[in-house]
Design a protein around this motif. Structure first.
Motif, PDB file in Angstrom:
ATOM      1  N   TRP A  41      -0.149   8.026  -6.812  1.00  0.00           N
ATOM      2  CA  TRP A  41      -1.261   8.957  -6.694  1.00  0.00           C
ATOM      3  C   TRP A  41      -0.797  10.283  -6.099  1.00  0.00           C
ATOM      4  O   TRP A  41       0.207  10.354  -5.403  1.00  0.00           O
ATOM      5  CB  TRP A  41      -2.361   8.354  -5.813  1.00  0.00           C
ATOM      6  CG  TRP A  41      -2.869   7.060  -6.349  1.00  0.00           C
ATOM      7  CD1 TRP A  41      -2.442   5.808  -6.022  1.00  0.00           C
ATOM      8  CD2 TRP A  41      -3.879   6.883  -7.345  1.00  0.00           C
ATOM      9  NE1 TRP A  41      -3.122   4.855  -6.717  1.00  0.00           N
ATOM     10  CE2 TRP A  41      -4.022   5.487  -7.560  1.00  0.00           C
ATOM     11  CE3 TRP A  41      -4.682   7.765  -8.081  1.00  0.00           C
ATOM     12  CZ2 TRP A  41      -4.924   4.963  -8.463  1.00  0.00           C
ATOM     13  CZ3 TRP A  41      -5.588   7.233  -8.981  1.00  0.00           C
ATOM     14  CH2 TRP A  41      -5.704   5.846  -9.171  1.00  0.00           C
ATOM     15  N   THR A  53       0.831  -1.203   0.000  1.00  0.00           N
ATOM     16  CA  THR A  53       0.000   0.000   0.000  1.00  0.00           C
ATOM     17  C   THR A  53       0.871   1.260   0.000  1.00  0.00           C
ATOM     18  O   THR A  53       0.575   2.243  -0.696  1.00  0.00           O
ATOM     19  CB  THR A  53      -0.927   0.001   1.224  1.00  0.00           C
ATOM     20  OG1 THR A  53      -1.755  -1.175   1.195  1.00  0.00           O
ATOM     21  CG2 THR A  53      -1.812   1.227   1.238  1.00  0.00           C
ATOM     22  N   SER A  89       1.008   4.048  -3.065  1.00  0.00           N
ATOM     23  CA  SER A  89       0.616   5.436  -2.810  1.00  0.00           C
ATOM     24  C   SER A  89       1.425   6.421  -3.649  1.00  0.00           C
ATOM     25  O   SER A  89       0.966   7.539  -3.916  1.00  0.00           O
ATOM     26  CB  SER A  89       0.775   5.757  -1.320  1.00  0.00           C
ATOM     27  OG  SER A  89       2.151   5.747  -0.941  1.00  0.00           O
ATOM     28  N   SER A 120      -0.700  13.450  -3.555  1.00  0.00           N
ATOM     29  CA  SER A 120      -0.879  13.615  -2.115  1.00  0.00           C
ATOM     30  C   SER A 120      -1.525  14.966  -1.855  1.00  0.00           C
ATOM     31  O   SER A 120      -1.180  15.964  -2.487  1.00  0.00           O
ATOM     32  CB  SER A 120       0.459  13.520  -1.383  1.00  0.00           C
ATOM     33  OG  SER A 120       1.319  14.576  -1.757  1.00  0.00           O
TER      34      SER A 120
END
Length: 483
Positions: A105, A98, A102, A107
């Motif tokens: 993508w 995970t 991340s 933030s």
């Protein structure tokens, strides 16, 4: 007041350009070896056809049919600490995946700020900000996607390691249970032999008092009794250690490990021979673990190669600024910023290229390790198949020996009581029968342990989900040797 840090058209153009090249992913794409490659690693070119269903396809409850053993295995699968650690590692690997994903993508962060500042020529002034921050590293050359692939492969390798631990645990519990049953059988044989020799000693004392035999023969009978007694203490110690080891595997110090059928009542599965070794070996957890480790190492090449190229990041902020908190949310105080950061390594003394070379070598090593694991798996299956057959042959030979020594002892006992032969013949027959019966129990243990090792080598049990017929799990009738 609007603040524009970069030309708007420049930023929009960079976004469009990044989307156009976002499909570029550096580094080799991993391709799992097929059936033919696996056969090559195994050293054969001939196709291996499946003739019938192997017992390795069956669940562990069908192999280990003693109900008490099944209960111990179920407790071990629930409580064993090593297995729980392996399962925890899977959860950690899932979290790491995970974390890696991340990076694909944007933030988003929110940051309210209050500042009070006083200059040399000005009075104190308050400043209030309420802003949201945006950051996104554009994955132009696939570094983040390759890192995500590597994290997923690591997760799957960790899962396979947990499966391997589970497979090993089932085999260890079964093997330790069989060892305990063998020790209990040895104790039973020893106690029965001791009773026989004590009876012979009582008879020898009566015959000595009647002047039929000498004191030497009586002493010989006493020696046989004491020598039998001397073997009991080590067996009791071995029994204690076997029980504590079994409790350790089960993960519960209070578990009652006693019970179950004796060693000669344990069921042996005959049709364990693999009829399609390539497919059977391919699903072994250790083989799958090595494969996923190879895949992860291959993906890391793409990450290292992408480090040679520029990194682009979009940053932005949107919010309000005011010297009066009451005006903070008014429309006239909105500020925003959109930025583009470019990072291009120019000189680092060859660090990035050396890192790429290291990752390529690690992937090469992982590929070799996969081949090694496949060959090791094939060796284990081949060795355990031969050992299983050898243990069966040895058991049959030992059983025939017990039959013969029992008849020898019966005749020697009859001749001694009729005064035809001396006590030396009787004692020799007793010793041979004692040794033969103990050897038979050991031969049965070898058969059961060999079956367990072969079943484990074939990766039998951990993946099975087919419901088991409870009637088929009942122990078979005890195999009784004719006396």
């Amino acid at each position: 007041m609007n603040k524009l840090r970069f030309n708007r058209s420049l930023c929009y153009g960079a976004i469009v350009a990044s989307l156009l090249v976002s499909g570029c992913t550096l580094g080799p794409d991993f391709k799992a070896p097929g059936h033919s490659e696996l056969l090559t690693y195994m050293g054969t070119k001939a196709p291996l056809e499946q003739q019938q269903v192997s017992a390795a396809e069956r669940g562990w409850k069908e192999i280990y049919q003693d109900l008490h053993l099944q209960n111990l295995i179920e407790k071990a699968l629930k409580n064993n600490l090593d297995l729980r650690i392996a399962q925890s590692k899977v959860q950690a690997a899932l979290a790491n995946q995970t974390i890696s994903d991340s990076a694909l993508w944007p933030s988003l962060n929110l940051q309210p700020t209050f500042e009070r500042e006083e200059g040399l020529d000005s009075s104190p002034a308050n400043s209030y900000e309420f802003k949201g921050y945006f950051a996104w590293e554009l994955d132009l050359f696939g570094a983040n996607r390759r890192a995500s692939e590597a994290a997923l492969a690591d997760l799957m390798a960790t899962q396979q390691a947990a499966y391997a631990m589970q497979l090993s645990l089932i085999a260890q519990v079964a093997s330790q249970f069989y060892q305990l049953k063998e020790i209990e059988q040895q104790l039973e044989i020893t106690e029965n032999t001791l009773e026989i020799r004590q009876n012979e000693l009582r008879l020898a004392r009566i015959r000595k008092e009647g002047g039929v035999i000498s004191g030497l023969e009586q002493k010989q009978a006493e020696v046989e009794v004491e020598s039998t007694k001397a073997t009991i203490a080590p067996l009791l110690l071995a029994e204690h250690k076997a029980k504590t080891q079994l409790r350790l595997l089960v993960g519960d110090a209070d578990t009652d490990v006693s019970g179950g059928n004796d060693i000669f009542a344990q069921v042996l599965i005959k049709n364990l021979e693999p009829n399609m070794p390539a497919e059977l070996l391919k699903r072994r957890p250790d083989v799958q673990q090595a494969l996923k480790e190879w895949e992860s190492a291959t993906a890391q090449i793409g990450v290292a190669k992408a480090d040679l190229f520029p990194k682009l990041s979009l940053t932005g902020e949107l919010g309000t600024e005011s010297s009066d908190i009451g005006d903070l949310l008014s429309g006239g105080n909105v500020v925003w910023m959109l930025g583009l950061d470019v990072f291009q390594p120019l000189f680092n003394a060859g660090k990035n290229r050396a890192n790429l070379s290291a990752k390529e070598e690690l992937a090469y090593q992982a590929g070799l390790n996969y081949q090694k694991v496949v060959l090791q798996a094939l060796k284990e299956v081949s060795d355990e198949m031969r050992a299983f057959q050898s243990s069966s042959d040895n058991f049959e030979a030992q059983r025939s020996l017990v039959m013969s020594t029992r008849e020898y002892f019966r005749l020697a006992q009859l001749r001694y009581r009729n005064g035809v032969s001396s006590s030396l013949d009787l004692m020799d027959a007793q010793r041979q029968l004692f040794s033969a019966e103990k050897a038979l129990a050991s031969a049965q243990l070898q058969r059961l342990e060999s079956m367990t090792r072969l079943y484990r080598a074939l990766a039998g049990g951990w993946y099975a989900t087919t419901p088991v017929n409870e009637k088929e799990l009942q122990p078979k009738t005890k195999e009784v040797l004719s006396s």
